[in-house]
Design a protein around this motif. Structure first.
Motif, PDB file in Angstrom:
ATOM      1  N   PHE A  11       0.833  -1.201   0.000  1.00  0.00           N
ATOM      2  CA  PHE A  11       0.000   0.000   0.000  1.00  0.00           C
ATOM      3  C   PHE A  11       0.874   1.260   0.000  1.00  0.00           C
ATOM      4  CE2 PHE A  11      -3.782  -2.381   1.847  1.00  0.00           C
ATOM      5  CZ  PHE A  11      -4.606  -2.136   0.757  1.00  0.00           C
ATOM      6  N   ALA A  12       1.963   1.230   0.760  1.00  0.00           N
ATOM      7  CA  ALA A  12       2.848   2.392   0.804  1.00  0.00           C
ATOM      8  C   ALA A  12       3.455   2.662  -0.563  1.00  0.00           C
ATOM      9  CB  ALA A  12       3.953   2.173   1.848  1.00  0.00           C
ATOM     10  N   GLN A  13       3.731   1.597  -1.303  1.00  0.00           N
ATOM     11  CA  GLN A  13       4.346   1.736  -2.624  1.00  0.00           C
ATOM     12  C   GLN A  13       3.334   2.158  -3.680  1.00  0.00           C
ATOM     13  OE1 GLN A  13       5.533  -1.929  -4.412  1.00  0.00           O
ATOM     14  NE2 GLN A  13       6.781  -0.968  -5.989  1.00  0.00           N
ATOM     15  N   GLY A  99      -0.249   8.193   2.387  1.00  0.00           N
ATOM     16  CA  GLY A  99      -1.094   7.729   1.299  1.00  0.00           C
ATOM     17  C   GLY A  99      -2.521   7.449   1.731  1.00  0.00           C
ATOM     18  N   ALA A 100      -2.683   6.948   2.944  1.00  0.00           N
ATOM     19  CA  ALA A 100      -4.020   6.583   3.425  1.00  0.00           C
ATOM     20  C   ALA A 100      -4.839   7.801   3.826  1.00  0.00           C
ATOM     21  CB  ALA A 100      -3.901   5.619   4.601  1.00  0.00           C
ATOM     22  N   GLY A 101      -4.171   8.797   4.412  1.00  0.00           N
ATOM     23  CA  GLY A 101      -4.842  10.040   4.766  1.00  0.00           C
ATOM     24  C   GLY A 101      -6.053   9.841   5.651  1.00  0.00           C
ATOM     25  N   LEU A 102      -7.167  10.473   5.266  1.00  0.00           N
ATOM     26  CA  LEU A 102      -8.374  10.469   6.092  1.00  0.00           C
ATOM     27  C   LEU A 102      -9.001   9.089   6.212  1.00  0.00           C
ATOM     28  CD1 LEU A 102     -10.056  13.799   4.938  1.00  0.00           C
ATOM     29  CD2 LEU A 102      -8.978  13.340   7.141  1.00  0.00           C
ATOM     30  N   GLN A 103      -8.609   8.158   5.367  1.00  0.00           N
ATOM     31  CA  GLN A 103      -9.159   6.808   5.479  1.00  0.00           C
ATOM     32  C   GLN A 103      -8.714   6.113   6.765  1.00  0.00           C
ATOM     33  OE1 GLN A 103      -9.400   4.426   1.721  1.00  0.00           O
ATOM     34  NE2 GLN A 103      -8.191   6.105   0.885  1.00  0.00           N
ATOM     35  N   LEU A 104      -7.660   6.631   7.385  1.00  0.00           N
ATOM     36  CA  LEU A 104      -7.209   6.075   8.665  1.00  0.00           C
ATOM     37  C   LEU A 104      -8.017   6.589   9.841  1.00  0.00           C
ATOM     38  CD1 LEU A 104      -3.318   6.210   8.368  1.00  0.00           C
ATOM     39  CD2 LEU A 104      -4.769   4.174   8.354  1.00  0.00           C
ATOM     40  N   GLN A 212       9.736   3.570  -2.706  1.00  0.00           N
ATOM     41  CA  GLN A 212      10.493   4.358  -3.661  1.00  0.00           C
ATOM     42  C   GLN A 212      10.909   5.709  -3.117  1.00  0.00           C
ATOM     43  OE1 GLN A 212       7.769   4.486  -6.934  1.00  0.00           O
ATOM     44  NE2 GLN A 212       8.277   2.419  -7.638  1.00  0.00           N
ATOM     45  N   GLN A 213      10.150   6.198  -2.139  1.00  0.00           N
ATOM     46  CA  GLN A 213      10.462   7.494  -1.545  1.00  0.00           C
ATOM     47  C   GLN A 213      10.495   7.304  -0.044  1.00  0.00           C
ATOM     48  OE1 GLN A 213       7.403  10.148  -2.803  1.00  0.00           O
ATOM     49  NE2 GLN A 213       8.196  10.335  -4.877  1.00  0.00           N
TER      50      GLN A 213
END
Length: 220
Positions: A11-13, A99-104, A212-213
């Motif tokens: 998910f992070a990628q 990446g997940a933002g408000l979904q967390l 990657q980052q």
């Protein structure tokens, strides 16, 4: 747990909107049948991952600030600083959270068990505004998520978490005279269990190749 730690890496990628089941199965070195014994969909996998990560983080912060004096504003400020410093120090988690933002953020998150009682206690002592606690939580979580994005992008100073927390405290009604005391209080050491999802995913041998980052190295 192997599926969840692999899911965090993928998910992070690829981002939380991507279809990741095939990649997670490959990374975890399990069969698709084994995956479907636990999760039916991409969304179920993400929700389980978010819930486990939130539990890990809230548990660590609660333990870390358990010995902080009985001062609601200090507990809120210290917990917020602990969160930002923890995220900054774990590259993989920072990528996933950004990446997940408000979904967390949801009502099942441990943050909704922790924050409201300290905010209300602070209101009773006159430390915070008398506004709706739900709105105050929105201010804290919104600022926290944006801070994670900034740290992942790079270029923030070592004192960036304290700067963010100071501004949020001001928005919550803490007096300018009291903010320096709250943001300069020593940050308790966070004990990350080696069995936690956070530690297992961060320490996975393939994490370095998958991401990657990386979050910024704080500048002076």
């Amino acid at each position: 747990m192997r599926l969840l730690e692999s899911a965090m890496i993928v998910f992070a990628q690829k981002g939380v909107g991507a279809s990741v089941i095939a990649d997670v199965v490959e990374a975890a070195e399990v069969s698709k049948g084994s995956f479907y014994n636990y999760f039916r969909t991409n969304e179920e996998l993400f929700q389980a991952l978010a819930a486990e990560l939130n539990r890990d983080i809230v548990r660590m912060i609660q333990v870390a600030i358990s010995n902080v004096e009985d001062d609601p504003s200090l507990k809120v400020a210290t917990a917020f600083r602990c969160y930002l410093h923890l995220i900054r120090s774990h590259e993989l988690v920072a990528q996933f959270v950004a990446g997940a933002g408000l979904q967390l953020v949801n009502r099942d998150s441990g943050f909704y068990d922790y924050l409201p009682r300290h905010l209300r206690a602070g209101q009773r002592r006159g430390q915070f505004n008398d506004g709706a606690v739900g709105t105050m939580i929105d201010v804290v979580t919104g600022a926290g998520l944006m801070a994670v994005h900034r740290m992942v992008a790079g270029g923030t100073s070592r004192r960036y978490p304290e700067q963010v927390v100071g501004l949020v405290l001001g928005a919550l009604g803490v007096t300018p005279q009291d903010i320096p005391r709250l943001i300069n209080f020593p940050v308790p050491e966070l004990s990350v269990s080696p069995d936690s999802l956070l530690a297992r995913a961060q320490g996975s041998a393939f994490a370095h190749d998958a991401i990657q980052q990386t979050p910024d190295r704080a500048v002076e």
